[in-house]
Design an enzyme around this catalytic site. Structure first.
Site, PDB file in Angstrom:
ATOM      1  N   GLY A   8       0.824  -1.216   0.000  1.00  0.00           N
ATOM      2  CA  GLY A   8       0.000   0.000   0.000  1.00  0.00           C
ATOM      3  C   GLY A   8       0.852   1.258   0.000  1.00  0.00           C
ATOM      4  N   ALA A  10       1.880   3.045  -2.341  1.00  0.00           N
ATOM      5  CA  ALA A  10       1.653   4.010  -3.436  1.00  0.00           C
ATOM      6  C   ALA A  10       0.839   5.207  -2.990  1.00  0.00           C
ATOM      7  CB  ALA A  10       0.951   3.306  -4.603  1.00  0.00           C
ATOM      8  N   GLY A  12      -1.192   7.537   0.542  1.00  0.00           N
ATOM      9  CA  GLY A  12      -1.558   7.768   1.940  1.00  0.00           C
ATOM     10  C   GLY A  12      -0.495   7.412   2.967  1.00  0.00           C
ATOM     11  N   ASP A  32       2.041  -2.811  -4.341  1.00  0.00           N
ATOM     12  CA  ASP A  32       0.719  -2.184  -4.426  1.00  0.00           C
ATOM     13  C   ASP A  32       0.053  -2.661  -5.715  1.00  0.00           C
ATOM     14  OD1 ASP A  32      -0.288   0.759  -2.879  1.00  0.00           O
ATOM     15  OD2 ASP A  32      -1.431  -0.005  -4.583  1.00  0.00           O
ATOM     16  N   ASP A  41      -2.064  -7.786  -6.701  1.00  0.00           N
ATOM     17  CA  ASP A  41      -3.409  -7.607  -6.141  1.00  0.00           C
ATOM     18  C   ASP A  41      -3.515  -8.466  -4.878  1.00  0.00           C
ATOM     19  OD1 ASP A  41      -6.038  -7.452  -5.478  1.00  0.00           O
ATOM     20  OD2 ASP A  41      -6.815  -8.103  -7.431  1.00  0.00           O
ATOM     21  N   LEU A  42      -3.474  -7.814  -3.723  1.00  0.00           N
ATOM     22  CA  LEU A  42      -3.470  -8.544  -2.451  1.00  0.00           C
ATOM     23  C   LEU A  42      -4.871  -9.000  -2.029  1.00  0.00           C
ATOM     24  CD1 LEU A  42      -0.859  -6.340  -0.563  1.00  0.00           C
ATOM     25  CD2 LEU A  42      -0.483  -8.592  -1.591  1.00  0.00           C
ATOM     26  N   GLY A  71      -4.918  -1.331   2.129  1.00  0.00           N
ATOM     27  CA  GLY A  71      -6.214  -1.510   2.777  1.00  0.00           C
ATOM     28  C   GLY A  71      -7.296  -0.729   2.065  1.00  0.00           C
ATOM     29  N   TYR A 149     -15.287  -3.186   8.154  1.00  0.00           N
ATOM     30  CA  TYR A 149     -13.965  -2.554   8.195  1.00  0.00           C
ATOM     31  C   TYR A 149     -13.326  -2.723   9.580  1.00  0.00           C
ATOM     32  CZ  TYR A 149     -10.346   1.016   8.230  1.00  0.00           C
ATOM     33  OH  TYR A 149      -9.133   1.655   8.372  1.00  0.00           O
TER      34      TYR A 149
END
Ligand code: NAD
Length: 253
Positions: A8, A10, A12, A32, A41-42, A71, A149
């Site tokens: 992740g 890439a 934030g 990512d 693709d996780l 996430g 979530y």
């Protein structure tokens, strides 16, 4: 100086952790679904398997740590996807890398959330912890998005706590951070969401420190927890949330 893998990375929080570690002279490898050193693709088992193989190849000589920041937020309509990326995209990656992490005495930092202790569907959390992705996705489809979530974050934090002793015995130090509301593309999408937007705005106003979190706040905590200065910190969940968890759950300790 070491080599760190950031899923992740890439965008934030992951991107801020990437930039922080590079500013400290570390080498970083971003995994990512977009704009990454390793594009994977996780959300799927084959994507996770491919990511594990690529990470092993890229870090065969050196690996200091892995951060799982990939996430999806509660605004994503496919609720099963939230479970798949947030829980299995982290846990399967770490479990698949375990011998490699042990060989390099690397540390692990999971990006959980300060929503992790919130009330959710316990059957859904148990399905995640039992590694039953099909059942977790099926249950997620019957739930509101916010508990899907927060339940994914509760499960990942409990997985970390359950496994930290066994991993520590293999010289893998594992911790988590629980960000509070942090300004990123994900939180902007949740803030603009028709269902949750108004409540989120109120939530932001109630942060004790008086401002929302910034990705750099998370990067500073990540940098510390990954470093040798945190060498005796293991199995911990550090809330980086401007005091929100303490405010909301003062006596649940
Ligand atoms: P973000 O959307 O800015 O970044 C998330 C990254 O994950 C993106 O680069 C995205 O491409 C990647 N990603 C999504 N699906 C993927 C997939 N299937 N495979 C690989 N990569 C994928 O979000 P953020 O706010 O930086 O969130 C990072 C982490 O922090 C998430 O786990 C999130 O749940 C957590 N978190 C965020 C906040 C917040 O307020 N922003 C609060 C608590 C926890």
């Amino acid at each position: 100086m070491g080599t760190y893998v950031i899923t992740g990375g890439a965008s934030g929080i992951g991107a801020a952790i990437d930039a922080q570690l590079r500013s400290e002279g570390q080498k970083t490898i971003v995994v990512d679904i977009q704009q990454a050193d390793i594009v994977a693709d996780l959300s799927t088992a084959p994507g996770r398997t491919a990511a594990i193989a690529a990470i092993k190849r890229a870090t065969h000589t050196e690996l200091s740590g892995v951060v799982t920041s990939a996430g999806l937020g509660s605004h994503v309509p496919d609720k099963g996807l939230i479970a798949s990326v947030n829980y299995f995209g982290s846990v399967d990656l770490i479990a698949g890398l375990r011998p490699h992490l042990a060989e390099h005495r690397a540390s692990v930092l999971l990006i959980s959330s300060n929503s992790a202790p919130m009330e959710t569907n316990s059957a859904y959390v148990e399905a995640l912890l039992a590694h039953d992705e099909t059942r977790a996705i099926r249950l997620a489809a019957t739930m509101e998005s916010q508990p899907v979530y927060s339940g994914s974050k509760q499960a990942i934090t409990r997985w970390m706590r359950r496994n930290s002793q066994a991993y520590a015995a293999e010289s893998i130090r594992m911790n988590a951070i629980g960000p509070g509301y942090t300004r990123t593309p994900l939180s902007a999408a949740v803030e603009n969401d028709a269902t949750y937007g108004a409540a989120i705005k109120q939530f932001i106003e109630s942060i004790p420190i008086g401002r929302p979190g910034l990705p750099q706040d998370m990067a500073d905590a990540a940098s510390f927890l990954l470093s040798d200065k945190a060498g005796f910190i293991c199995g911990s969940m550090l809330f980086v949330d401007g005091g929100h968890d303490a405010m909301l759950r003062a006596d649940q300790f």
